[in-house]
Design an enzyme around this catalytic site. Sequence first.
Site, PDB file in Angstrom:
ATOM      1  N   GLU A 161      38.406 -11.482  26.956  1.00 56.94           N
ATOM      2  CA  GLU A 161      37.548 -10.393  27.441  1.00 56.94           C
ATOM      3  C   GLU A 161      37.499  -9.174  26.521  1.00 56.94           C
ATOM      4  O   GLU A 161      37.720  -8.040  26.959  1.00 56.94           O
ATOM      5  CB  GLU A 161      37.952  -9.975  28.857  1.00 56.94           C
ATOM      6  CG  GLU A 161      37.736 -11.090  29.859  1.00 56.94           C
ATOM      7  CD  GLU A 161      37.744 -10.643  31.321  1.00 56.94           C
ATOM      8  OE1 GLU A 161      38.055  -9.476  31.583  1.00 56.94           O
ATOM      9  OE2 GLU A 161      37.414 -11.468  32.184  1.00 56.94           O
ATOM     10  N   GLU A 365      38.144 -18.611  33.518  1.00 58.78           N
ATOM     11  CA  GLU A 365      38.503 -17.885  34.744  1.00 58.78           C
ATOM     12  C   GLU A 365      37.329 -17.918  35.713  1.00 58.78           C
ATOM     13  O   GLU A 365      36.170 -17.817  35.288  1.00 58.78           O
ATOM     14  CB  GLU A 365      38.845 -16.408  34.472  1.00 58.78           C
ATOM     15  CG  GLU A 365      40.175 -16.192  33.802  1.00 58.78           C
ATOM     16  CD  GLU A 365      40.511 -14.708  33.593  1.00 58.78           C
ATOM     17  OE1 GLU A 365      40.117 -13.869  34.425  1.00 58.78           O
ATOM     18  OE2 GLU A 365      41.161 -14.415  32.584  1.00 58.78           O
TER      19      GLU A 365
HETATM   20  C1  BGP Z   1      39.911 -10.688  34.272  1.00 57.19           C
HETATM   21  C2  BGP Z   1      41.173 -10.756  33.472  1.00 57.19           C
HETATM   22  C3  BGP Z   1      42.358 -11.301  34.200  1.00 57.19           C
HETATM   23  C4  BGP Z   1      42.389 -11.044  35.693  1.00 57.19           C
HETATM   24  C5  BGP Z   1      41.015 -11.138  36.348  1.00 57.19           C
HETATM   25  C6  BGP Z   1      40.957 -10.646  37.768  1.00 57.19           C
HETATM   26  O1  BGP Z   1      39.206  -9.574  33.850  1.00 57.19           O
HETATM   27  O2  BGP Z   1      41.004 -11.538  32.310  1.00 57.19           O
HETATM   28  O3  BGP Z   1      43.500 -10.864  33.507  1.00 57.19           O
HETATM   29  O4  BGP Z   1      43.125  -9.939  36.023  1.00 57.19           O
HETATM   30  O5  BGP Z   1      40.037 -10.470  35.619  1.00 57.19           O
HETATM   31  O6  BGP Z   1      40.860  -9.251  37.786  1.00 57.19           O
HETATM   32  P1  BGP Z   1      41.740  -8.356  38.738  1.00 57.19           P
HETATM   33  O7  BGP Z   1      43.153  -8.745  38.478  1.00 57.19           O
HETATM   34  O8  BGP Z   1      41.462  -6.941  38.368  1.00 57.19           O
HETATM   35  O9  BGP Z   1      41.308  -8.701  40.120  1.00 57.19           O
END
Ligand code: BGP
Length: 464
Positions: A161, A365
């Site tokens: 990201e 993800e």
């Molecule tokens: C993405 C990241 C992850 C994870 C996910 C969920 O942006 O790559 O590391 O954290 O989002 O986000 P959050 O944990 O803020 O709900």
Amino acid sequence: NMKPFPKDFLWGASTSAYQVEGAWNEDGKGPSVIDMKKHPEGTSDFKVASDHYHRYKEDIALFAEMGLKAYRFSIAWTRIYPNGTGEINQKGIDFYNNLINELLSYNIEPIVTMYHFDLPYALQQKGGWSNRETIDAFENYARTLFKYFGDRVKYWLTINEQNMMILHGSAIGTLDPNMKNPQKELYQQNHHMFLAQAKAINLCHEMCPNAKIGPAPNIAYVYPASSKPEDILAAQNFSSIRNWLYLDMPVFGRYNSVAWSYMEEKGCTPTIQEGDMEILESAKPDFIAFNYYATSTVAESKNNTSDKNPIGDQQITIGEPGFYRGVANPYLEKTQFGWEIDPIGFRITLCELNDRYNLPLLVTENGLGAYDKLEEGDVVNDDYRIEFLRKHIEQARLAISDGVNLIGYCPWSAIDLVSTHQGFSKRYGFIYVNRDEFDLKDLRRIKKKSFYWYKNVIATNGER
Ligand code: BGP
């Protein structure tokens, strides 16, 4: 005309080092920007996390029981180089060697993110990504990873990201808030990360000819709020700087014109040194990995400063006065945390990526953050998560039927872990970790209902 999932489809699940490992200062690990960051009140820090560092064997045994074909995790740069560069920390190498070997002993394919937000703090103190020396440090780190793990790891992801680090720089901790012109600084950092990525791609191809490597941005198709041409223009603008900038560069080796003119208008075009563009053009990724949570919807913005405000806590859409403003999509439901849910948008995003770039796609993800409840008898009935994932898998299958070359799907997250912004109460895992925000309890692992469900999905190659 439904096609099945490919025979060797990589059914997986994801985590990242700082969110799952804990042991933040053990066995020689140095501090990262995440370790040094101030945490929002009421949320846990990342010091113990899910204690995966000490329990990885138990966790991988559970992943194997679930039937995972792939596991996407990140290597903590600061375990390998506590100061970002310099002496190698052998204990860090040992840990990831053991982890990789453990996965392979169950035939689980390791998919490795080289850098997931956790820049070594020692590098940050020397200017972080603003300093071109960080490019060299990353190249050196990449060389070490390929040297020690390249014989067994077939899938590498460069930077997780990068687009979110630029759009939300201060939130993730890579940006020094005291900078004079943060916007300009960010796009300079962005340029340096592109260079670091390109060098890693070339190095991987040189050192590990059988491995594949790709970028891993967060991609969200951008909808216009209406059919008004101004709204459509806003959507196109936003998509160019939020999505395509981060793929046009690795795939085509160029800044797309909309993103470049945006940077010109904001006075934040990066300084490009002689030779930079040649390096950027020389490195071609083998596939595109991307994280998908939901689409974005935007409308035109008439230079109104309030257009900057993000909508709800859908972290993604911070507006740019005069360019676009985020709006809620009235057709979409939201999670308990206010994130929009858009499975059809997943199919749209997959088709768009496939036709724009013509490279294999890997989803690294996708998932639902929720307040799970541990019920009596060690049961977690997370039907809402099953529902969310079922709908996305269905749309992935439709995309494959559309002709999309999708090679794998790794939902977030394999096991409960600390959310990047919202602590431990926001859970994503198939496996429950028994701890609260501040009370670590016994950290025991409990299979959620979604664990059994996903196991069945994998066993039937997505038929169920
Ligand atoms: C993405 C990241 C992850 C994870 C996910 C969920 O942006 O790559 O590391 O954290 O989002 O986000 P959050 O944990 O803020 O709900």
